[in-house]
Design a protein around this motif. Structure first.
Motif, PDB file in Angstrom:
ATOM      1  N   LEU A  11       9.995 -36.304  63.290  1.00 34.49           N
ATOM      2  CA  LEU A  11       9.769 -37.510  62.488  1.00 34.49           C
ATOM      3  C   LEU A  11       8.783 -38.442  63.197  1.00 34.49           C
ATOM      4  O   LEU A  11       7.830 -38.938  62.588  1.00 34.49           O
ATOM      5  N   ILE A  12       9.000 -38.675  64.468  1.00 35.23           N
ATOM      6  CA  ILE A  12       8.133 -39.570  65.238  1.00 35.23           C
ATOM      7  C   ILE A  12       6.712 -39.043  65.262  1.00 35.23           C
ATOM      8  O   ILE A  12       5.756 -39.784  65.011  1.00 35.23           O
ATOM      9  N   LYS A  13       6.544 -37.764  65.545  1.00 31.83           N
ATOM     10  CA  LYS A  13       5.195 -37.198  65.587  1.00 31.83           C
ATOM     11  C   LYS A  13       4.514 -37.286  64.223  1.00 31.83           C
ATOM     12  O   LYS A  13       3.320 -37.558  64.133  1.00 31.83           O
ATOM     13  N   SER A  95      13.891 -43.175  66.942  1.00 35.40           N
ATOM     14  CA  SER A  95      12.629 -43.384  66.233  1.00 35.40           C
ATOM     15  C   SER A  95      12.430 -44.865  65.899  1.00 35.40           C
ATOM     16  O   SER A  95      11.359 -45.433  66.129  1.00 35.40           O
ATOM     17  N   PHE A  96      13.468 -45.495  65.366  1.00 34.68           N
ATOM     18  CA  PHE A  96      13.411 -46.915  64.992  1.00 34.68           C
ATOM     19  C   PHE A  96      13.104 -47.785  66.205  1.00 34.68           C
ATOM     20  O   PHE A  96      12.228 -48.652  66.162  1.00 34.68           O
ATOM     21  N   ASP A  97      13.794 -47.543  67.304  1.00 36.13           N
ATOM     22  CA  ASP A  97      13.578 -48.369  68.484  1.00 36.13           C
ATOM     23  C   ASP A  97      12.208 -48.113  69.099  1.00 36.13           C
ATOM     24  O   ASP A  97      11.544 -49.043  69.556  1.00 36.13           O
ATOM     25  N   PHE A  98      11.750 -46.868  69.083  1.00 36.27           N
ATOM     26  CA  PHE A  98      10.410 -46.538  69.588  1.00 36.27           C
ATOM     27  C   PHE A  98       9.353 -47.265  68.769  1.00 36.27           C
ATOM     28  O   PHE A  98       8.411 -47.828  69.316  1.00 36.27           O
ATOM     29  N   VAL A 125      23.990 -49.663  57.726  1.00 36.30           N
ATOM     30  CA  VAL A 125      22.800 -49.529  58.566  1.00 36.30           C
ATOM     31  C   VAL A 125      21.538 -49.231  57.751  1.00 36.30           C
ATOM     32  O   VAL A 125      20.484 -49.834  58.018  1.00 36.30           O
ATOM     33  N   PRO A 126      21.572 -48.347  56.745  1.00 33.94           N
ATOM     34  CA  PRO A 126      20.340 -48.084  55.994  1.00 33.94           C
ATOM     35  C   PRO A 126      19.699 -49.352  55.397  1.00 33.94           C
ATOM     36  O   PRO A 126      18.482 -49.538  55.518  1.00 33.94           O
ATOM     37  N   ASP A 127      20.495 -50.216  54.802  1.00 34.57           N
ATOM     38  CA  ASP A 127      19.932 -51.456  54.248  1.00 34.57           C
ATOM     39  C   ASP A 127      19.345 -52.335  55.349  1.00 34.57           C
ATOM     40  O   ASP A 127      18.299 -52.956  55.161  1.00 34.57           O
ATOM     41  N   ALA A 128      20.007 -52.384  56.487  1.00 34.98           N
ATOM     42  CA  ALA A 128      19.503 -53.187  57.599  1.00 34.98           C
ATOM     43  C   ALA A 128      18.197 -52.618  58.150  1.00 34.98           C
ATOM     44  O   ALA A 128      17.285 -53.373  58.511  1.00 34.98           O
ATOM     45  N   LEU A 129      18.075 -51.301  58.191  1.00 40.36           N
ATOM     46  CA  LEU A 129      16.824 -50.685  58.643  1.00 40.36           C
ATOM     47  C   LEU A 129      15.667 -51.055  57.721  1.00 40.36           C
ATOM     48  O   LEU A 129      14.544 -51.301  58.179  1.00 40.36           O
ATOM     49  N   MET A 130      15.943 -51.114  56.418  1.00 31.66           N
ATOM     50  CA  MET A 130      14.876 -51.425  55.458  1.00 31.66           C
ATOM     51  C   MET A 130      14.375 -52.869  55.570  1.00 31.66           C
ATOM     52  O   MET A 130      13.335 -53.206  55.016  1.00 31.66           O
ATOM     53  N   ALA A 145       7.783 -46.175  54.364  1.00 31.33           N
ATOM     54  CA  ALA A 145       7.923 -44.715  54.409  1.00 31.33           C
ATOM     55  C   ALA A 145       8.665 -44.275  55.671  1.00 31.33           C
ATOM     56  O   ALA A 145       9.536 -43.392  55.620  1.00 31.33           O
ATOM     57  N   ARG A 146       8.337 -44.888  56.789  1.00 28.76           N
ATOM     58  CA  ARG A 146       8.998 -44.501  58.040  1.00 28.76           C
ATOM     59  C   ARG A 146      10.472 -44.867  58.019  1.00 28.76           C
ATOM     60  O   ARG A 146      11.324 -44.058  58.387  1.00 28.76           O
ATOM     61  N   ARG A 147      10.797 -46.083  57.603  1.00 28.50           N
ATOM     62  CA  ARG A 147      12.207 -46.471  57.532  1.00 28.50           C
ATOM     63  C   ARG A 147      12.950 -45.566  56.555  1.00 28.50           C
ATOM     64  O   ARG A 147      14.100 -45.190  56.802  1.00 28.50           O
ATOM     65  N   SER A 148      12.322 -45.190  55.449  1.00 30.55           N
ATOM     66  CA  SER A 148      12.957 -44.286  54.487  1.00 30.55           C
ATOM     67  C   SER A 148      13.256 -42.939  55.131  1.00 30.55           C
ATOM     68  O   SER A 148      14.330 -42.364  54.917  1.00 30.55           O
TER      69      SER A 148
END
Length: 162
Positions: A11-13, A95-98, A125-130, A145-148
């Motif tokens: 995902l990160i790459k 991924s999120f923290d990176f 958590v999903p709503d908070a990530l968005m 797109a990345r958060r999704s």
């Protein structure tokens, strides 16, 4: 990179991309304009620490730098998260923290994402990530797109990685 789930690395790459590629397979530092704002110098797979314009790396240097940076974020996840997570949830957080440094705020206090996790409210958590989709004061399609993708990984059963 044994501590980084493969699905997270992929995902990160995918979202970082290997840029700015040179004909010899190496890469060079670059800056992007996103929503009218100049981003910080970046090289390889999204490495920013210590990067200055004009830097040139081999592919191996870029891969090694990504490994080093992801290990730092994996250790942050381990240190900051107080509840048990599955490999996909852990990978999504790495991924999120990176990408956003989003487990803590600029003042070092836990973010809403981290508070929800440590309170065991994993379904929220999903709503908070968005909420982490803005760059330069505007919503970024790339961050949406990345958060999704991170949310999809967070929600995906471990036995069936997307």
């Amino acid at each position: 990179m044994s501590d980084i789930p493969k699905a997270a690395l992929d995902l990160i790459k995918k979202f970082e991309g290997y840029a700015k590629r040179r004909p010899d397979g190496g890469c060079e530092a670059y800056q992007e304009i996103i929503n009218g704002k100049c981003d910080i110098p970046t090289i390889g797979w999204g490495t920013t620490k210590g990067v200055t314009m004009g830097m040139v790396w081999t592919r191996q240097e870029a891969d090694d730098a990504l490994t080093r940076e992801l290990e730092i974020h994996a250790k942050r996840v381990t240190r900051l998260v107080t509840v048990e997570l599955n490999a996909n949830q852990r990978g999504a957080l790495i991924s999120f923290d990176f990408n956003a440094g989003g487990l803590t705020l600029g003042n070092g206090k836990p973010s809403k994402v981290l508070k929800l996790i440590n309170a065991g409210q994993l379904d929220k958590v999903p709503d908070a990530l968005m909420e982490w989709t803005r760059f330069g004061g505007k919503t970024s399609k790339g961050l949406v797109a990345r958060r999704s993708a991170e949310i999809a990984l967070w929600l995906h059963p471990v036995d069936d990685v997307p």
